[in-house]
Design a protein around this motif. Structure first.
Motif, PDB file in Angstrom:
ATOM      1  N   VAL A 154       0.858  -1.183   0.000  1.00 54.28           N
ATOM      2  CA  VAL A 154       0.000   0.000   0.000  1.00 54.28           C
ATOM      3  C   VAL A 154       0.893   1.232   0.000  1.00 54.28           C
ATOM      4  CG1 VAL A 154      -1.821   1.275   1.180  1.00 54.28           C
ATOM      5  CG2 VAL A 154      -1.769  -1.228   1.313  1.00 54.28           C
ATOM      6  N   GLN A 155       0.539   2.211  -0.822  1.00 57.77           N
ATOM      7  CA  GLN A 155       1.306   3.447  -0.853  1.00 57.77           C
ATOM      8  C   GLN A 155       0.389   4.622  -1.154  1.00 57.77           C
ATOM      9  OE1 GLN A 155       4.515   3.960  -0.028  1.00 57.77           O
ATOM     10  NE2 GLN A 155       3.953   6.110  -0.184  1.00 57.77           N
ATOM     11  N   SER A 156       0.572   5.707  -0.417  1.00 57.61           N
ATOM     12  CA  SER A 156      -0.203   6.930  -0.610  1.00 57.61           C
ATOM     13  C   SER A 156       0.730   8.028  -1.110  1.00 57.61           C
ATOM     14  CB  SER A 156      -0.873   7.355   0.699  1.00 57.61           C
ATOM     15  OG  SER A 156      -1.547   8.583   0.534  1.00 57.61           O
ATOM     16  N   LEU A 157       0.300   8.751  -2.155  1.00 61.92           N
ATOM     17  CA  LEU A 157       1.116   9.802  -2.760  1.00 61.92           C
ATOM     18  C   LEU A 157       0.296  11.069  -2.926  1.00 61.92           C
ATOM     19  CD1 LEU A 157       2.732   7.701  -5.636  1.00 61.92           C
ATOM     20  CD2 LEU A 157       3.835   8.340  -3.492  1.00 61.92           C
ATOM     21  N   ASP A 158       0.880  12.195  -2.582  1.00 65.91           N
ATOM     22  CA  ASP A 158       0.268  13.496  -2.845  1.00 65.91           C
ATOM     23  C   ASP A 158       0.807  14.006  -4.180  1.00 65.91           C
ATOM     24  OD1 ASP A 158      -1.266  13.650  -0.497  1.00 65.91           O
ATOM     25  OD2 ASP A 158       0.502  14.276   0.649  1.00 65.91           O
ATOM     26  N   VAL A 159      -0.058  14.053  -5.166  1.00 67.29           N
ATOM     27  CA  VAL A 159       0.349  14.399  -6.525  1.00 67.29           C
ATOM     28  C   VAL A 159      -0.133  15.803  -6.857  1.00 67.29           C
ATOM     29  CG1 VAL A 159       0.202  13.754  -8.960  1.00 67.29           C
ATOM     30  CG2 VAL A 159       0.249  11.978  -7.197  1.00 67.29           C
ATOM     31  N   GLN A 160       0.740  16.594  -7.464  1.00 71.71           N
ATOM     32  CA  GLN A 160       0.396  17.934  -7.906  1.00 71.71           C
ATOM     33  C   GLN A 160       0.323  17.987  -9.427  1.00 71.71           C
ATOM     34  OE1 GLN A 160       3.257  20.643  -6.242  1.00 71.71           O
ATOM     35  NE2 GLN A 160       2.627  20.244  -4.127  1.00 71.71           N
ATOM     36  N   LYS A 161      -0.335  19.020  -9.923  1.00 68.15           N
ATOM     37  CA  LYS A 161      -0.518  19.144 -11.366  1.00 68.15           C
ATOM     38  C   LYS A 161       0.818  19.283 -12.084  1.00 68.15           C
ATOM     39  CE  LYS A 161      -3.917  21.632 -12.720  1.00 68.15           C
ATOM     40  NZ  LYS A 161      -4.811  22.772 -13.045  1.00 68.15           N
ATOM     41  N   ILE A 192      -3.746   6.742  -4.035  1.00 71.23           N
ATOM     42  CA  ILE A 192      -3.550   5.607  -3.126  1.00 71.23           C
ATOM     43  C   ILE A 192      -3.461   4.340  -3.967  1.00 71.23           C
ATOM     44  CG2 ILE A 192      -4.483   4.311  -1.185  1.00 71.23           C
ATOM     45  CD1 ILE A 192      -5.996   6.818  -0.347  1.00 71.23           C
ATOM     46  N   ILE A 193      -2.313   3.690  -3.900  1.00 74.16           N
ATOM     47  CA  ILE A 193      -2.072   2.482  -4.694  1.00 74.16           C
ATOM     48  C   ILE A 193      -2.087   1.275  -3.774  1.00 74.16           C
ATOM     49  CG2 ILE A 193      -0.465   1.296  -6.226  1.00 74.16           C
ATOM     50  CD1 ILE A 193       0.064   4.946  -5.832  1.00 74.16           C
ATOM     51  N   LEU A 194      -2.907   0.300  -4.111  1.00 73.99           N
ATOM     52  CA  LEU A 194      -2.971  -0.956  -3.371  1.00 73.99           C
ATOM     53  C   LEU A 194      -2.650  -2.093  -4.338  1.00 73.99           C
ATOM     54  CD1 LEU A 194      -5.614   0.950  -2.379  1.00 73.99           C
ATOM     55  CD2 LEU A 194      -5.689  -0.846  -0.659  1.00 73.99           C
ATOM     56  N   VAL A 195      -1.664  -2.896  -3.967  1.00 69.57           N
ATOM     57  CA  VAL A 195      -1.247  -4.009  -4.811  1.00 69.57           C
ATOM     58  C   VAL A 195      -1.230  -5.276  -3.962  1.00 69.57           C
ATOM     59  CG1 VAL A 195       0.531  -4.945  -6.318  1.00 69.57           C
ATOM     60  CG2 VAL A 195       0.176  -2.468  -6.205  1.00 69.57           C
ATOM     61  N   ALA A 196      -1.995  -6.264  -4.377  1.00 69.13           N
ATOM     62  CA  ALA A 196      -1.993  -7.575  -3.727  1.00 69.13           C
ATOM     63  C   ALA A 196      -1.324  -8.567  -4.672  1.00 69.13           C
ATOM     64  CB  ALA A 196      -3.409  -8.019  -3.400  1.00 69.13           C
ATOM     65  N   ILE A 197      -0.177  -9.078  -4.255  1.00 67.34           N
ATOM     66  CA  ILE A 197       0.616  -9.977  -5.099  1.00 67.34           C
ATOM     67  C   ILE A 197       0.478 -11.402  -4.582  1.00 67.34           C
ATOM     68  CG2 ILE A 197       2.932 -10.529  -5.925  1.00 67.34           C
ATOM     69  CD1 ILE A 197       3.649  -7.604  -5.578  1.00 67.34           C
ATOM     70  N   LYS A 198       0.163 -12.312  -5.468  1.00 66.34           N
ATOM     71  CA  LYS A 198       0.075 -13.723  -5.117  1.00 66.34           C
ATOM     72  C   LYS A 198       1.209 -14.473  -5.802  1.00 66.34           C
ATOM     73  CE  LYS A 198      -3.093 -17.614  -4.719  1.00 66.34           C
ATOM     74  NZ  LYS A 198      -4.468 -18.115  -4.950  1.00 66.34           N
ATOM     75  N   ASP A 199       2.062 -15.059  -4.988  1.00 68.51           N
ATOM     76  CA  ASP A 199       3.235 -15.773  -5.498  1.00 68.51           C
ATOM     77  C   ASP A 199       2.802 -17.155  -5.973  1.00 68.51           C
ATOM     78  OD1 ASP A 199       5.733 -16.622  -6.111  1.00 68.51           O
ATOM     79  OD2 ASP A 199       6.458 -16.767  -4.047  1.00 68.51           O
ATOM     80  N   ILE A 200       2.335 -17.231  -7.211  1.00 66.45           N
ATOM     81  CA  ILE A 200       1.758 -18.473  -7.722  1.00 66.45           C
ATOM     82  C   ILE A 200       2.816 -19.549  -7.961  1.00 66.45           C
ATOM     83  CG2 ILE A 200      -0.241 -17.357  -8.754  1.00 66.45           C
ATOM     84  CD1 ILE A 200       1.184 -17.251 -11.384  1.00 66.45           C
ATOM     85  N   GLU A 201       4.078 -19.156  -8.114  1.00 67.80           N
ATOM     86  CA  GLU A 201       5.145 -20.135  -8.352  1.00 67.80           C
ATOM     87  C   GLU A 201       6.031 -20.341  -7.128  1.00 67.80           C
ATOM     88  OE1 GLU A 201       7.283 -18.771 -11.733  1.00 67.80           O
ATOM     89  OE2 GLU A 201       5.733 -19.369 -13.173  1.00 67.80           O
ATOM     90  N   ASN A 202       5.684 -19.679  -6.022  1.00 73.07           N
ATOM     91  CA  ASN A 202       6.453 -19.794  -4.779  1.00 73.07           C
ATOM     92  C   ASN A 202       7.933 -19.459  -5.001  1.00 73.07           C
ATOM     93  OD1 ASN A 202       6.761 -20.244  -2.029  1.00 73.07           O
ATOM     94  ND2 ASN A 202       7.269 -22.416  -2.311  1.00 73.07           N
TER      95      ASN A 202
END
Length: 441
Positions: free
Chosen positions: A63-70, A142-152
């Protein structure tokens, strides 16, 4: 000669001045490009990743939150994998990505799920872009990334996971926007001047028409909608900018082919090979069709800021478009170089000597952009604003120097010589053009 071009009346000092200006502009473009590239690379930040240690059933939550300006202009968020041990293999994993753009208590949610594959070699893996926004909004991302390690592979290879962020800088954005708007005004003024001269003198010959077409293409290349894209944050404006640049390249190719063919026809005084003309026309039409089709597919495919699944059809069309552009650039250069063996008249050779270096510089810029750019802003070899500056200068010089004038206007030419002197000079060159006609001393 009944009519002349401005370039016919130029002397050595004019060419020296243009050469110096060209070298200075080329050095400025190279310097700004190197500075921009180094600044972007050295100012990438690694934000703190929340819950990176929470590992259960092969799933990582980032999870990451960023304040972005124009003024950030564009934003890229990508996954960084760093193996602790030396490996040489491809790693695949499944990821669910969500991008929340929170602005004025309104949450705009974009989501996408797909399987990613990255190549790891020794202690480095290829970066994977999750989010790319070419027209950012002034909001909280706000970026949310859920990673599933399918190959371990993550746990077994000891991969270190992090999110990295790259974005433009306020100073670069202001510089790029100011320069582009200035070039737009210069392009419009150039077109108005050329069109006004043509109306005043009532001359709409083939040279004038092609110069007007090229100057209009320069307006499209500099993109009058760039300010709208910055203030309104329309992602489609970025794709419009790309297709206008391609349209300008198409017009430039046609303009150069016309001048080279015209010089060759004046030299050999024979009909142009019809098969070669048909083949080249087919290549030009195919190039035009490819970049128009790629533009519309881009609009439909990139409706979200999250990087979606690769589209094989789009990749194929882009590859064909790039290949056709390389073919056209190579064709132009070969036509110009081989024309030196056919064009012997001093006037036409002077035009060819003037046209070739400018064409070569434009071709080099196109090839550099084509072979070294990719989907990431970090690896753009030459900033777009500097490419526009260089091409605007070339187009203005070529349009005015290849502008046709009548002999009675030669007295106000750059050389300030009379029509009689010019005609006598060219007649003397023509008399001694062949070895048999040279005087015996």
């Amino acid at each position: 000669m009944r009519n002349q071009l401005i370039v016919d009346t130029m002397n050595r000092w004019h060419f020296i001045i243009l050469t110096v200006i060209t070298i200075l502009i080329s050095l400025a473009v190279a310097g700004v490009s190197i500075y921009y590239h180094r600044v972007v690379l050295t100012t990438e930040i690694t934000p703190l990743v929340v819950d990176v240690s929470s590992y259960s059933n092969g799933t990582y939550a980032l999870v990451q939150s960023l304040d972005v300006q124009k003024y950030d202009k564009w934003l890229e968020v990508y996954l960084k994998l760093e193996p602790k041990n030396e490996i040489n293999e491809e790693i695949s994993f499944y990821a669910e990505t969500q991008l929340h753009i929170v602005k004025d208590f309104h949450d705009n949610v974009n989501s996408f799920n797909r399987t990613y594959t990255t190549r790891c070699f020794i202690d480095k893996c290829d970066d994977i872009i999750f989010v790319t926004d070419d027209a950012v909004q002034e909001a909280k991302y706000i970026i949310l990334v859920a990673i599933k390690d399918i190959e371990n592979k993550f746990n077994s290879t000891g991969l270190t996971i992090s999110l990295r962020v790259s974005k433009a800088f306020k100073s670069h954005t202001i510089f790029s926007l100011s320069l582009t708007i200035t070039l737009v005004f210069i392009s419009i003024i150039t077109f108005i001047i050329l069109f006004g001269i043509a109306i005043k003198k009532k001359e709409f010959n083939i040279y004038v028409n092609f110069n007007l077409l090229l100057s209009f293409g320069m307006i499209l290349f500099n993109d009058p909608f760039v300010a709208l894209g910055f203030y309104a944050n329309y992602i489609s404006i970025e794709y419009v900018d790309n297709v206008l640049m391609e349209l300008y390249m198409f017009i430039l190719f046609v303009w150069i082919f016309f001048h080279v063919d015209h010089l060759k026809l004046l030299a050999i005084e024979e009909p142009y090979p019809i098969l070669q003309w048909i083949l080249r026309s087919c290549v030009l039409i195919a190039y035009f069709f490819c970049f128009i089709l790629y533009f519309f597919m881009n609009i439909l495919h990139h409706s979200s800021s999250i990087t979606g699944s690769p589209n094989p059809i789009m990749d194929d069309i882009k590859a064909i478009r790039d290949l056709l552009q390389v073919v056209l650039v190579f064709w132009i250069l070969m036509s110009e170089f081989f024309s030196f063996t056919q064009v012997m008249n001093p006037i036409n050779r002077k035009r060819l000597f003037f046209l070739t270096p400018f064409t070569l510089l434009v071709a080099v810029a196109c090839v550099i952009q084509l072979f070294f750019q990719n989907d990431s802003h970090n690896n753009i070899p030459i900033p777009v604003c500097m490419v526009k500056l260089m091409n605007t200068y070339f187009v203005i010089v070529m349009c005015f120097c290849f502008y046709q004038i009548k002999n009675d206007l030669a007295t106000i030419s750059l050389l300030h010589t009379t029509e009689t002197n010019q005609t006598i000079l060219y007649d003397e060159y023509d008399m001694f053009d062949s070895e048999d006609d040279k005087p015996i001393l």
